[in-house]
Scaffold this motif. Structure first.
Motif, PDB file in Angstrom:
ATOM      1  N   VAL A 250       0.814  -1.290  -0.167  1.00 32.66           N
ATOM      2  CA  VAL A 250       0.023   0.083   0.174  1.00 32.66           C
ATOM      3  C   VAL A 250       0.885   1.169  -0.043  1.00 32.66           C
ATOM      4  N   LEU A 251       2.013   1.328   0.791  1.00 29.88           N
ATOM      5  CA  LEU A 251       2.754   2.346   0.764  1.00 29.88           C
ATOM      6  C   LEU A 251       3.661   2.664  -0.502  1.00 29.88           C
ATOM      7  N   ALA A 252       3.883   1.655  -1.265  1.00 27.20           N
ATOM      8  CA  ALA A 252       4.321   1.781  -2.543  1.00 27.20           C
ATOM      9  C   ALA A 252       3.500   1.771  -3.630  1.00 27.20           C
ATOM     10  N   ASP A 253       2.200   2.186  -3.492  1.00 23.60           N
ATOM     11  CA  ASP A 253       1.237   2.174  -4.433  1.00 23.60           C
ATOM     12  C   ASP A 253       1.950   3.040  -5.545  1.00 23.60           C
ATOM     13  N   GLY A 254       1.655   2.731  -6.733  1.00 28.35           N
ATOM     14  CA  GLY A 254       2.286   3.341  -7.924  1.00 28.35           C
ATOM     15  C   GLY A 254       3.816   3.416  -8.092  1.00 28.35           C
ATOM     16  N   GLY A 255       4.442   2.772  -7.179  1.00 25.96           N
ATOM     17  CA  GLY A 255       5.878   2.390  -7.270  1.00 25.96           C
ATOM     18  C   GLY A 255       6.324   1.305  -7.308  1.00 25.96           C
ATOM     19  N   VAL A 256       7.333   0.809  -6.628  1.00 23.81           N
ATOM     20  CA  VAL A 256       7.902  -0.434  -6.569  1.00 23.81           C
ATOM     21  C   VAL A 256       7.944  -1.020  -5.067  1.00 23.81           C
ATOM     22  N   VAL A 257       7.693  -2.511  -4.983  1.00 27.22           N
ATOM     23  CA  VAL A 257       7.781  -3.050  -3.831  1.00 27.22           C
ATOM     24  C   VAL A 257       9.147  -3.965  -4.192  1.00 27.22           C
ATOM     25  N   CYS A 258      10.017  -4.297  -3.280  1.00 22.79           N
ATOM     26  CA  CYS A 258      11.308  -5.028  -3.624  1.00 22.79           C
ATOM     27  C   CYS A 258      11.141  -5.959  -2.519  1.00 22.79           C
ATOM     28  N   ILE A 259      10.671  -7.079  -2.643  1.00 23.20           N
ATOM     29  CA  ILE A 259      10.473  -8.309  -1.694  1.00 23.20           C
ATOM     30  C   ILE A 259      11.832  -9.253  -2.069  1.00 23.20           C
ATOM     31  N   ASP A 260      12.679  -9.121  -1.057  1.00 23.57           N
ATOM     32  CA  ASP A 260      13.905 -10.144  -0.822  1.00 23.57           C
ATOM     33  C   ASP A 260      13.209 -11.406  -0.247  1.00 23.57           C
ATOM     34  N   GLU A 261      14.140 -12.426  -0.605  1.00 24.46           N
ATOM     35  CA  GLU A 261      13.992 -13.895  -0.155  1.00 24.46           C
ATOM     36  C   GLU A 261      12.399 -14.040   0.019  1.00 24.46           C
ATOM     37  N   PHE A 262      11.852 -14.050  -1.493  1.00 22.23           N
ATOM     38  CA  PHE A 262      10.369 -14.508  -1.488  1.00 22.23           C
ATOM     39  C   PHE A 262      10.152 -15.950  -1.161  1.00 22.23           C
ATOM     40  N   ASP A 263      11.079 -16.666  -1.255  1.00 19.94           N
ATOM     41  CA  ASP A 263      10.809 -18.236  -1.491  1.00 19.94           C
ATOM     42  C   ASP A 263      10.948 -18.394   0.153  1.00 19.94           C
ATOM     43  N   LYS A 264      11.437 -17.554   1.251  1.00 24.52           N
ATOM     44  CA  LYS A 264      11.232 -17.980   2.684  1.00 24.52           C
ATOM     45  C   LYS A 264       9.709 -17.715   3.317  1.00 24.52           C
ATOM     46  N   MET A 265       8.848 -17.040   2.268  1.00 19.44           N
ATOM     47  CA  MET A 265       7.531 -16.749   3.084  1.00 19.44           C
ATOM     48  C   MET A 265       6.923 -17.877   2.944  1.00 19.44           C
ATOM     49  N   ARG A 266       5.804 -17.911   3.870  1.00 19.32           N
ATOM     50  CA  ARG A 266       4.838 -18.858   4.007  1.00 19.32           C
ATOM     51  C   ARG A 266       3.981 -18.831   2.644  1.00 19.32           C
ATOM     52  N   PRO A 267       3.687 -19.894   2.386  1.00 17.48           N
ATOM     53  CA  PRO A 267       2.718 -20.117   0.886  1.00 17.48           C
ATOM     54  C   PRO A 267       1.376 -19.356   1.034  1.00 17.48           C
ATOM     55  N   ASP A 268       0.711 -19.304   2.111  1.00 18.46           N
ATOM     56  CA  ASP A 268      -0.376 -18.180   2.358  1.00 18.46           C
ATOM     57  C   ASP A 268      -0.278 -17.022   2.149  1.00 18.46           C
ATOM     58  N   ASP A 269       0.881 -16.445   2.707  1.00 20.30           N
ATOM     59  CA  ASP A 269       1.270 -15.128   2.566  1.00 20.30           C
ATOM     60  C   ASP A 269       1.615 -14.896   0.905  1.00 20.30           C
ATOM     61  N   ARG A 270       2.185 -15.703   0.261  1.00 16.93           N
ATOM     62  CA  ARG A 270       2.779 -15.653  -1.246  1.00 16.93           C
ATOM     63  C   ARG A 270       1.283 -15.317  -1.962  1.00 16.93           C
ATOM     64  N   VAL A 271       0.153 -16.101  -1.523  1.00 15.77           N
ATOM     65  CA  VAL A 271      -1.067 -16.018  -2.348  1.00 15.77           C
ATOM     66  C   VAL A 271      -1.657 -14.900  -1.948  1.00 15.77           C
ATOM     67  N   ALA A 272      -1.506 -14.205  -1.037  1.00 17.39           N
ATOM     68  CA  ALA A 272      -2.152 -12.856  -0.578  1.00 17.39           C
ATOM     69  C   ALA A 272      -1.402 -11.826  -1.555  1.00 17.39           C
ATOM     70  N   ILE A 273      -0.031 -12.022  -1.694  1.00 13.32           N
ATOM     71  CA  ILE A 273       0.636 -10.816  -2.378  1.00 13.32           C
ATOM     72  C   ILE A 273       0.299 -11.091  -4.010  1.00 13.32           C
ATOM     73  N   HIS A 274       0.154 -12.415  -4.529  1.00  9.12           N
ATOM     74  CA  HIS A 274      -0.137 -12.556  -6.083  1.00  9.12           C
ATOM     75  C   HIS A 274      -1.799 -11.799  -6.168  1.00  9.12           C
ATOM     76  N   GLU A 275      -2.559 -12.088  -4.942  1.00  5.48           N
ATOM     77  CA  GLU A 275      -3.706 -11.387  -5.216  1.00  5.48           C
ATOM     78  C   GLU A 275      -3.664  -9.780  -5.427  1.00  5.48           C
ATOM     79  N   ALA A 276      -3.112  -9.221  -4.282  1.00  6.86           N
ATOM     80  CA  ALA A 276      -2.772  -7.940  -4.397  1.00  6.86           C
ATOM     81  C   ALA A 276      -2.262  -7.381  -5.698  1.00  6.86           C
ATOM     82  N   MET A 277      -1.297  -8.173  -6.309  1.00  2.96           N
ATOM     83  CA  MET A 277      -0.668  -7.776  -7.510  1.00  2.96           C
ATOM     84  C   MET A 277      -1.730  -7.606  -8.675  1.00  2.96           C
ATOM     85  N   GLU A 278      -2.811  -8.384  -8.803  1.00  7.06           N
ATOM     86  CA  GLU A 278      -3.719  -8.388  -9.534  1.00  7.06           C
ATOM     87  C   GLU A 278      -4.444  -7.251  -9.665  1.00  7.06           C
ATOM     88  N   GLN A 279      -4.723  -6.546  -8.630  1.00  5.15           N
ATOM     89  CA  GLN A 279      -5.456  -5.376  -8.417  1.00  5.15           C
ATOM     90  C   GLN A 279      -5.036  -4.421  -9.273  1.00  5.15           C
TER      91      GLN A 279
END
Length: 142
Positions: A113-142
């Motif tokens: 939300v803070l980076a709306d219209g900009g760039v979100v840099c998420i390092d070590e994406f693979d270390k996130m829980r699968p549920d959290d990754r799904v939420a990010i994918h859904e947010a990216m689709e908006q």
């Protein structure tokens, strides 16, 4: 205006991205496209096409992925850098917090939300829980 007409501008932009990191020209070109973004379009039938460009860097350890992310977070006008290790879906999208009096709730924006219209840099994406990754994918689709 002279830069816009320069036939070598794509090469000049990509070579100016993370100059301390050698080679990786394709990654630098992708980051250049990310920083400058695409163009939004509205088709005659009213359908909107987002101009967002998403980049996913995958590679072996010690191949400068984190350094590229940190460069982007410093170079982009609106950017948030976060690590997937300690991030949750709530922390990246939004969360509800109780105010100091304990009677009211507030919605607090996360990194995306803070980076709306900009760039979100998420390092070590693979270390996130699968549920959290799904939420990010859904947010990216908006």
């Amino acid at each position: 205006m002279s830069m816009a007409r320069d036939p070598e501008i794509y090469e000049k932009i990509s070579s100016s991205i993370a100059p301390s990191i050698y080679k990786n020209k394709d990654i630098k070109k992708a980051i250049g496209c990310l920083l400058f973004g695409g163009s939004r379009k509205r088709l005659p039938d009213g359908v909107k096409i987002r101009g967002d460009i998403n980049v996913l860097l995958i590679g072996d350890p010690s191949t400068a992925k984190s350094q590229f992310l940190k460069f982007v977070s410093r170079a982009a006008p609106i950017a948030v850098y976060t690590s997937g290790k300690g991030s949750s879906a709530a922390g990246l999208t939004a969360s509800i917090k109780r105010d100091n009096s304990g009677k009211e709730f507030q919605l607090e924006g996360g990194a995306m939300v803070l980076a709306d219209g900009g760039v979100v840099c998420i390092d070590e994406f693979d270390k996130m829980r699968p549920d959290d990754r799904v939420a990010i994918h859904e947010a990216m689709e908006q």
